[in-house]
Design a protein around this motif. Structure first.
Motif, PDB file in Angstrom:
ATOM      1  N   SER A  17       6.562   2.089 -11.707  1.00 33.42           N
ATOM      2  CA  SER A  17       7.898   1.056 -12.015  1.00 33.42           C
ATOM      3  C   SER A  17       8.100   0.330 -11.058  1.00 33.42           C
ATOM      4  CB  SER A  17       8.879   2.354 -11.840  1.00 33.42           C
ATOM      5  OG  SER A  17       9.268   3.102 -10.377  1.00 33.42           O
ATOM      6  N   ALA A  94       1.650   7.720  -7.492  1.00 36.98           N
ATOM      7  CA  ALA A  94       2.389   7.768  -6.001  1.00 36.98           C
ATOM      8  C   ALA A  94       2.322   7.695  -4.911  1.00 36.98           C
ATOM      9  CB  ALA A  94       3.145   8.626  -7.121  1.00 36.98           C
ATOM     10  N   ILE A  96       3.662   7.619  -0.579  1.00 34.33           N
ATOM     11  CA  ILE A  96       5.432   7.632   0.051  1.00 34.33           C
ATOM     12  C   ILE A  96       4.081   7.260   1.633  1.00 34.33           C
ATOM     13  CG2 ILE A  96       6.235   8.550  -0.906  1.00 34.33           C
ATOM     14  CD1 ILE A  96       6.703  10.424   1.758  1.00 34.33           C
ATOM     15  N   ILE A 117       3.347  14.445  -1.054  1.00 35.95           N
ATOM     16  CA  ILE A 117       3.759  13.894  -2.071  1.00 35.95           C
ATOM     17  C   ILE A 117       2.098  12.918  -2.387  1.00 35.95           C
ATOM     18  CG2 ILE A 117       4.471  11.789  -2.936  1.00 35.95           C
ATOM     19  CD1 ILE A 117       7.074  12.386  -1.484  1.00 35.95           C
ATOM     20  N   THR A 198       4.186  -4.872  -0.584  1.00 34.09           N
ATOM     21  CA  THR A 198       4.488  -4.137  -1.818  1.00 34.09           C
ATOM     22  C   THR A 198       6.107  -3.555  -0.764  1.00 34.09           C
ATOM     23  OG1 THR A 198       4.108  -2.036  -1.488  1.00 34.09           O
ATOM     24  CG2 THR A 198       3.281  -3.240  -2.554  1.00 34.09           C
TER      25      THR A 198
HETATM   26  P1  NAD Z   1       5.984   1.836  -3.957  1.00 36.89           P
HETATM   27  O1  NAD Z   1       6.800   2.098  -2.857  1.00 36.89           O
HETATM   28  O2  NAD Z   1       6.467  -0.151  -3.832  1.00 36.89           O
HETATM   29  O3  NAD Z   1       5.662   2.302  -4.734  1.00 36.89           O
HETATM   30  C1  NAD Z   1       5.555   3.393  -5.325  1.00 36.89           C
HETATM   31  C2  NAD Z   1       5.710   4.282  -6.123  1.00 36.89           C
HETATM   32  O4  NAD Z   1       5.603   5.711  -6.151  1.00 36.89           O
HETATM   33  C3  NAD Z   1       7.076   4.340  -6.611  1.00 36.89           C
HETATM   34  O5  NAD Z   1       7.243   3.700  -8.031  1.00 36.89           O
HETATM   35  C4  NAD Z   1       7.889   5.866  -6.002  1.00 36.89           C
HETATM   36  O6  NAD Z   1       8.589   5.741  -6.827  1.00 36.89           O
HETATM   37  C5  NAD Z   1       6.670   6.398  -6.376  1.00 36.89           C
HETATM   38  N1  NAD Z   1       6.933   7.559  -5.767  1.00 36.89           N
HETATM   39  C6  NAD Z   1       6.800   7.304  -4.027  1.00 36.89           C
HETATM   40  N2  NAD Z   1       6.882   8.787  -3.929  1.00 36.89           N
HETATM   41  C7  NAD Z   1       7.043  10.069  -5.100  1.00 36.89           C
HETATM   42  C8  NAD Z   1       7.005  11.294  -5.958  1.00 36.89           C
HETATM   43  N3  NAD Z   1       7.758  12.372  -4.872  1.00 36.89           N
HETATM   44  N4  NAD Z   1       7.049  11.164  -7.314  1.00 36.89           N
HETATM   45  C9  NAD Z   1       6.831  10.407  -7.890  1.00 36.89           C
HETATM   46  N5  NAD Z   1       7.400   8.729  -7.302  1.00 36.89           N
HETATM   47  C10 NAD Z   1       7.379   9.088  -6.256  1.00 36.89           C
HETATM   48  O7  NAD Z   1       4.469   1.582  -2.684  1.00 36.89           O
HETATM   49  P2  NAD Z   1       3.328   0.411  -2.781  1.00 36.89           P
HETATM   50  O8  NAD Z   1       2.568  -0.024  -2.122  1.00 36.89           O
HETATM   51  O9  NAD Z   1       3.217  -0.177  -4.798  1.00 36.89           O
HETATM   52  O10 NAD Z   1       2.008   2.254  -3.523  1.00 36.89           O
HETATM   53  C11 NAD Z   1       1.023   2.723  -4.016  1.00 36.89           C
HETATM   54  C12 NAD Z   1      -0.130   3.529  -3.856  1.00 36.89           C
HETATM   55  O11 NAD Z   1      -0.520   2.771  -2.722  1.00 36.89           O
HETATM   56  C13 NAD Z   1       0.566   4.609  -2.265  1.00 36.89           C
HETATM   57  O12 NAD Z   1      -0.321   5.704  -3.376  1.00 36.89           O
HETATM   58  C14 NAD Z   1       0.018   3.832  -1.895  1.00 36.89           C
HETATM   59  O13 NAD Z   1       0.090   4.989  -0.723  1.00 36.89           O
HETATM   60  C15 NAD Z   1      -0.864   3.300  -1.511  1.00 36.89           C
HETATM   61  N6  NAD Z   1      -1.781   2.449  -1.479  1.00 36.89           N
HETATM   62  C16 NAD Z   1      -0.552   0.604  -0.577  1.00 36.89           C
HETATM   63  C17 NAD Z   1      -1.083  -0.153  -0.038  1.00 36.89           C
HETATM   64  C18 NAD Z   1       0.127  -1.736   0.922  1.00 36.89           C
HETATM   65  O14 NAD Z   1      -0.275  -1.853   1.229  1.00 36.89           O
HETATM   66  N7  NAD Z   1       1.422  -1.667  -0.441  1.00 36.89           N
HETATM   67  C19 NAD Z   1      -2.208   0.266   0.947  1.00 36.89           C
HETATM   68  C20 NAD Z   1      -3.212   1.397   0.468  1.00 36.89           C
HETATM   69  C21 NAD Z   1      -2.917   2.342  -0.408  1.00 36.89           C
END
Ligand code: NAD
Length: 250
Positions: A17, A94, A96, A117, A198
């Protein structure tokens, strides 16, 4: 007018989302996939992603599901399959992060939440995908893309070592599972984003820990989504069991 890409099949993006997941849904739709997304609480955000995919000429569907709950994952896969057809690509996105802190101060509840998670959720989603895709049980094969983090290698000292460790387990799962299901028509890949702009980051965190990656800036969600669409496609047909960094050289 852009021509609509030929239909590839159905892709499922968990946490689709917003952030990287929303961008991945868009990139997959642009590349010809009908897209199912899961969202946790924000139905309004999920509806916007569905509309954006439909605008690209594809079908899309959003389902509320918590990846920490096995029964909700089963319902998510069944609902998306029922609406859009058999799932051929799963983006295990997904996740956190934890609040900033030192390992010595972690409470057990914090550790349970992040591993529940990021790690157990990723295992449950991958398992649900394999049960449906495996050619050994009548499926048509497919691809699973696990979203890990560059932190899994770097350790994220002083910020969120628990998060980094929860993602390192996903890296190991990616390699093990890829070998386990290679002869069942399933490719399993992982990506390790660096710091991407993000809402996952609390106020000020990107500036505090970002430093300057060799490419001189944090990444954009579209730069990660493009890699996901490539790995999901037949353009990556000889890739499995690999972790690919998309981290600006970090
Ligand atoms: P975000 O917080 O924008 O998106 C995370 C998504 O995961 C959201 O849609 C949230 O609702 C969902 N989510 C969280 N807990 C959940 C649960 N228990 N059940 C279902 N959905 C759940 O963050 P993002 O940066 O887009 O992260 C997406 C992925 O990328 C994650 O796994 C994150 O660890 C990874 N990541 C992000 C970064 C960064 O710098 N943004 C870097 C490395 C990895």
């Amino acid at each position: 007018m852009t021509e609509t890409a030929a239909r590839r099949g159905t892709a499922l993006v968990t946490g689709g989302s917003r952030g990287i997941g929303a961008a991945a849904a868009g990139a997959l739709a642009a590349d010809g996939w009908d897209v199912g997304i899961s969202y946790r609480t924000r139905q309004d955000e999920a509806a916007k992603v569905v509309a954006a995919c439909e605008k690209l000429g594809r079908r899309a569907y959003a389902v509320q599901a918590d990846v920490a709950e096995a029964d909700q994952i089963e319902q998510l896969f069944d609902a998306v399959t029922g609406e859009l057809g058999a799932i051929g690509a799963v983006v295990n996105n997904a996740g956190i992060v934890s609040p900033s802190g030192r390992v010595a101060d972690y409470a057990v509840e914090r550790l349970e939440r992040v591993f529940r998670i990021n790690t157990i959720g990723a295992f449950l989603v991958a398992g649900a995908a394999v049960r449906r895709m495996s050619t050994a049980s009548g499926g048509a094969g497919g691809v699973i893309i696990n979203v890990s983090s560059r932190g899994a290698v770097l350790g994220s000292a002083g910020e969120y070592v628990d998060y980094a460790a929860s993602k390192a387990a996903v890296d190991t799962m990616t390699i093990g599972l890829a070998n386990e299901v290679a002869k069942e028509g399933i490719r399993v890949l992982g990506i390790r984003p660096g710091l991407i702009e993000t809402d996952i980051h609390e106020e000020g965190r990107l500036d505090r820990i970002g430093g300057t990656p060799p490419l001189g800036r944090p990444g954009k969600v579209e730069e990660v989504a493009e890699l996901i669409a490539f790995l999901a496609s037949e353009r990556a047909s000889y890739m499995t069991g690999s972790m690919v960094d998309v981290a600006g050289g970090r």
